[in-house]
Design a protein around this motif. Structure first.
Motif, PDB file in Angstrom:
ATOM      1  N   PRO A 139       0.617  -1.121   0.102  1.00 45.69           N
ATOM      2  CA  PRO A 139       0.051  -0.156  -0.066  1.00 45.69           C
ATOM      3  C   PRO A 139       0.793   1.424   0.117  1.00 45.69           C
ATOM      4  N   LEU A 140      -0.023   2.622  -0.380  1.00 41.92           N
ATOM      5  CA  LEU A 140       0.159   3.820  -0.244  1.00 41.92           C
ATOM      6  C   LEU A 140       1.130   3.737   1.202  1.00 41.92           C
ATOM      7  N   PRO A 141       2.911   4.749   1.189  1.00 42.50           N
ATOM      8  CA  PRO A 141       3.939   4.515   2.819  1.00 42.50           C
ATOM      9  C   PRO A 141       2.371   5.070   3.410  1.00 42.50           C
ATOM     10  N   GLY A 142       2.673   5.055   4.389  1.00 44.81           N
ATOM     11  CA  GLY A 142       2.098   5.357   5.900  1.00 44.81           C
ATOM     12  C   GLY A 142       2.290   5.918   7.146  1.00 44.81           C
ATOM     13  N   GLU A 143       1.793   5.836   7.904  1.00 44.10           N
ATOM     14  CA  GLU A 143       1.671   6.170   9.602  1.00 44.10           C
ATOM     15  C   GLU A 143       1.518   4.864  10.251  1.00 44.10           C
ATOM     16  N   LEU A 144       0.474   4.208   9.308  1.00 50.05           N
ATOM     17  CA  LEU A 144       0.483   3.294   9.212  1.00 50.05           C
ATOM     18  C   LEU A 144       0.526   1.756   8.671  1.00 50.05           C
ATOM     19  N   GLU A 145       0.952   2.077   7.164  1.00 54.71           N
ATOM     20  CA  GLU A 145       2.687   1.076   6.671  1.00 54.71           C
ATOM     21  C   GLU A 145       3.404   1.511   6.461  1.00 54.71           C
ATOM     22  N   PRO A 146       4.293   1.850   7.407  1.00 50.17           N
ATOM     23  CA  PRO A 146       5.554   1.997   7.282  1.00 50.17           C
ATOM     24  C   PRO A 146       6.879   1.034   6.941  1.00 50.17           C
ATOM     25  N   TRP A 147       5.660  -0.243   6.247  1.00 49.21           N
ATOM     26  CA  TRP A 147       7.098  -0.976   4.944  1.00 49.21           C
ATOM     27  C   TRP A 147       8.480  -0.027   4.663  1.00 49.21           C
ATOM     28  N   GLY A 168      -1.148   3.472 -16.050  1.00 47.04           N
ATOM     29  CA  GLY A 168      -2.633   3.998 -16.273  1.00 47.04           C
ATOM     30  C   GLY A 168      -3.738   4.492 -15.913  1.00 47.04           C
ATOM     31  N   SER A 169      -4.081   4.552 -16.406  1.00 50.12           N
ATOM     32  CA  SER A 169      -5.776   5.217 -15.719  1.00 50.12           C
ATOM     33  C   SER A 169      -6.057   5.022 -14.455  1.00 50.12           C
ATOM     34  N   ALA A 170      -6.264   5.503 -13.389  1.00 42.22           N
ATOM     35  CA  ALA A 170      -7.071   5.555 -12.311  1.00 42.22           C
ATOM     36  C   ALA A 170      -7.758   5.651 -11.743  1.00 42.22           C
ATOM     37  N   THR A 171      -9.445   5.716 -12.582  1.00 38.09           N
ATOM     38  CA  THR A 171     -10.532   5.850 -12.946  1.00 38.09           C
ATOM     39  C   THR A 171     -10.812   5.045 -12.185  1.00 38.09           C
ATOM     40  N   ALA A 172     -10.974   3.709 -12.783  1.00 36.69           N
ATOM     41  CA  ALA A 172     -11.300   2.481 -11.951  1.00 36.69           C
ATOM     42  C   ALA A 172     -11.341   1.971 -11.019  1.00 36.69           C
ATOM     43  N   TYR A 173     -10.565   2.782 -10.076  1.00 36.56           N
ATOM     44  CA  TYR A 173     -10.341   2.487  -8.329  1.00 36.56           C
ATOM     45  C   TYR A 173     -11.052   3.913  -7.137  1.00 36.56           C
ATOM     46  N   PRO A 174     -11.252   3.846  -6.127  1.00 36.49           N
ATOM     47  CA  PRO A 174     -11.848   5.162  -5.140  1.00 36.49           C
ATOM     48  C   PRO A 174     -10.220   5.675  -5.079  1.00 36.49           C
ATOM     49  N   GLU A 175     -10.480   7.138  -5.695  1.00 40.07           N
ATOM     50  CA  GLU A 175      -9.503   8.077  -5.501  1.00 40.07           C
ATOM     51  C   GLU A 175      -8.668   7.948  -4.928  1.00 40.07           C
ATOM     52  N   GLY A 176      -6.864   8.382  -5.450  1.00 42.55           N
ATOM     53  CA  GLY A 176      -6.392   8.211  -4.200  1.00 42.55           C
ATOM     54  C   GLY A 176      -5.439   6.856  -3.879  1.00 42.55           C
ATOM     55  N   SER A 177      -6.169   5.627  -4.801  1.00 40.97           N
ATOM     56  CA  SER A 177      -5.640   4.174  -4.353  1.00 40.97           C
ATOM     57  C   SER A 177      -3.743   4.076  -5.438  1.00 40.97           C
ATOM     58  N   CYS A 178      -3.178   4.037  -4.976  1.00 38.20           N
ATOM     59  CA  CYS A 178      -2.181   3.622  -5.363  1.00 38.20           C
ATOM     60  C   CYS A 178      -0.773   2.508  -4.601  1.00 38.20           C
ATOM     61  N   ALA A 179      -0.027   2.110  -5.155  1.00 39.73           N
ATOM     62  CA  ALA A 179       0.509   0.641  -3.882  1.00 39.73           C
ATOM     63  C   ALA A 179       1.927   0.907  -5.152  1.00 39.73           C
ATOM     64  N   TYR A 180       3.361   0.125  -4.202  1.00 35.05           N
ATOM     65  CA  TYR A 180       4.137   0.588  -4.928  1.00 35.05           C
ATOM     66  C   TYR A 180       4.637  -1.723  -5.071  1.00 35.05           C
ATOM     67  N   VAL A 181       5.536  -1.329  -5.325  1.00 45.27           N
ATOM     68  CA  VAL A 181       6.058  -2.799  -6.178  1.00 45.27           C
ATOM     69  C   VAL A 181       7.327  -2.951  -6.044  1.00 45.27           C
ATOM     70  N   VAL A 182       7.898  -3.966  -5.042  1.00 47.38           N
ATOM     71  CA  VAL A 182       9.606  -4.311  -4.030  1.00 47.38           C
ATOM     72  C   VAL A 182       9.898  -5.159  -4.790  1.00 47.38           C
ATOM     73  N   GLY A 183      11.104  -4.982  -5.167  1.00 46.76           N
ATOM     74  CA  GLY A 183      11.266  -6.950  -4.933  1.00 46.76           C
ATOM     75  C   GLY A 183      12.578  -6.753  -5.062  1.00 46.76           C
ATOM     76  N   ALA A 184      13.729  -8.039  -5.200  1.00 46.28           N
ATOM     77  CA  ALA A 184      14.984  -8.315  -4.590  1.00 46.28           C
ATOM     78  C   ALA A 184      16.045  -7.879  -6.135  1.00 46.28           C
ATOM     79  N   MET A 185      16.147  -7.232  -6.890  1.00 47.72           N
ATOM     80  CA  MET A 185      16.689  -6.818  -8.081  1.00 47.72           C
ATOM     81  C   MET A 185      16.780  -4.482  -8.104  1.00 47.72           C
ATOM     82  N   GLU A 186      17.740  -4.566  -9.335  1.00 48.68           N
ATOM     83  CA  GLU A 186      17.739  -2.701  -9.078  1.00 48.68           C
ATOM     84  C   GLU A 186      16.880  -2.573 -10.996  1.00 48.68           C
ATOM     85  N   PRO A 187      15.953  -1.693 -10.461  1.00 46.86           N
ATOM     86  CA  PRO A 187      15.215  -0.642 -11.022  1.00 46.86           C
ATOM     87  C   PRO A 187      16.021  -0.714 -12.763  1.00 46.86           C
TER      88      PRO A 187
END
Length: 277
Positions: A139-147, A168-187
């Protein structure tokens, strides 16, 4: 007769597209064979390269084809061809009250992708750290999601932020919905990127003072304060692509140096398409 002619045109175009998809898959498999000679055990995902492809296709279509639909179609195609090159297992953190994060992960990685649902970010990260999953959707980082604080320690197995969803378009999700992808590799760079930086300061240093001292365009995302130590950790977005091998320029923290006790690059990702697309 005119309607029949148009339908025959659609059928011909459908068949031509299938032929091109088959040809494309053949080229992808040739790429996979070439990669196997030089790399082993790595997933085939290239978020930066995928962003370059999608930006180019959206620009090519222009107003003649809905950008959101085009991105959704190509995300399914990219996900399928990526899995055709090498296995890809995903852990998606879907906390209670945020069911849209499952849809965001599924839409990005494809309807056939093997995705394991977790209710905590710590479980998702542990699956990646242990090698049970290649990527974690968080999830979007925050005080409750300090991953993101867990990514500061790179002594065991460095984990990097590789993408921000939805691309792409975020209109299919609630406003402000966001996620991050994490992996053991270099971007990998896409040409229009954002980097994440964890900055440790004294607890009394506020975000306004910290941002004012940054030498590059930046945005505050989250802060985690540690009253026991008198320190605070801030998560910032910075314009540009940085890596562990090519760290931040000296000017990035020059003016804020008096406040910064430690800084850690956490990853880089392609800037999502503008909201209007």
């Amino acid at each position: 007769s005119e309607l029949d002619d148009l339908r025959r045109t659609v059928d011909r175009l459908d068949e031509a597209m299938v032929d091109l998809l088959v040809e494309r898959l053949g080229a992808v498999r040739a790429i996979a064979d070439l990669k196997r000679r030089t790399t082993t055990g790595q997933p085939a995902i290239r978020p930066g390269r995928e962003a370059v492809i999608l930006r180019r296709l959206v620009a090519r279509a222009g107003a003649a084809f809905p950008a959101g639909t085009l991105v959704r179609m190509w995300r399914e195609l990219l996900a399928a061809t990526t899995r055709a090159q090498a296995p890809l297992a995903i852990a998606a953190c879907v906390p209670l009250g945020q069911p849209e994060l499952w849809d965001i992960a599924r839409d990005h990685f494809g309807s056939q992708a093997p995705i394991q649902r977790t209710e905590s970010w710590s479980h998702a990260l542990r699956l990646v750290a242990d090698g049970a999953a290649h990527l974690a959707v968080l999830p979007l980082p925050g005080e409750l999601e300090p991953w993101w604080v867990q990514l500061v320690d790179t002594t065991i197995r460095p984990l990097r932020v590789l993408a921000r969803l939805p691309f792409g378009s975020a209109t299919a999700y609630p406003e402000g919905s966001c996620a991050y992808v994490v992996g053991a590799m270099e971007p990998d760079p896409s040409g229009a990127d954002i980097s994440l930086l964890a900055v440790e300061t004294a607890e009394h240093v506020g975000r306004a003072r910290l941002l004012a001292g940054m030498g590059v365009s930046s945005r505050w995302l989250a802060t985690r304060r540690c009253p026991d130590t008198g320190l605070a950790q801030h998560l910032l977005e910075l314009e540009g692509f940085f890596t562990s091998a090519a760290p931040l320029p000296a000017t990035a923290l020059a003016a804020a140096r008096e406040h910064v006790l430690r800084s850690t690059w956490l990853g880089s990702y392609a800037r999502p398409l503008p909201a209007g697309n």
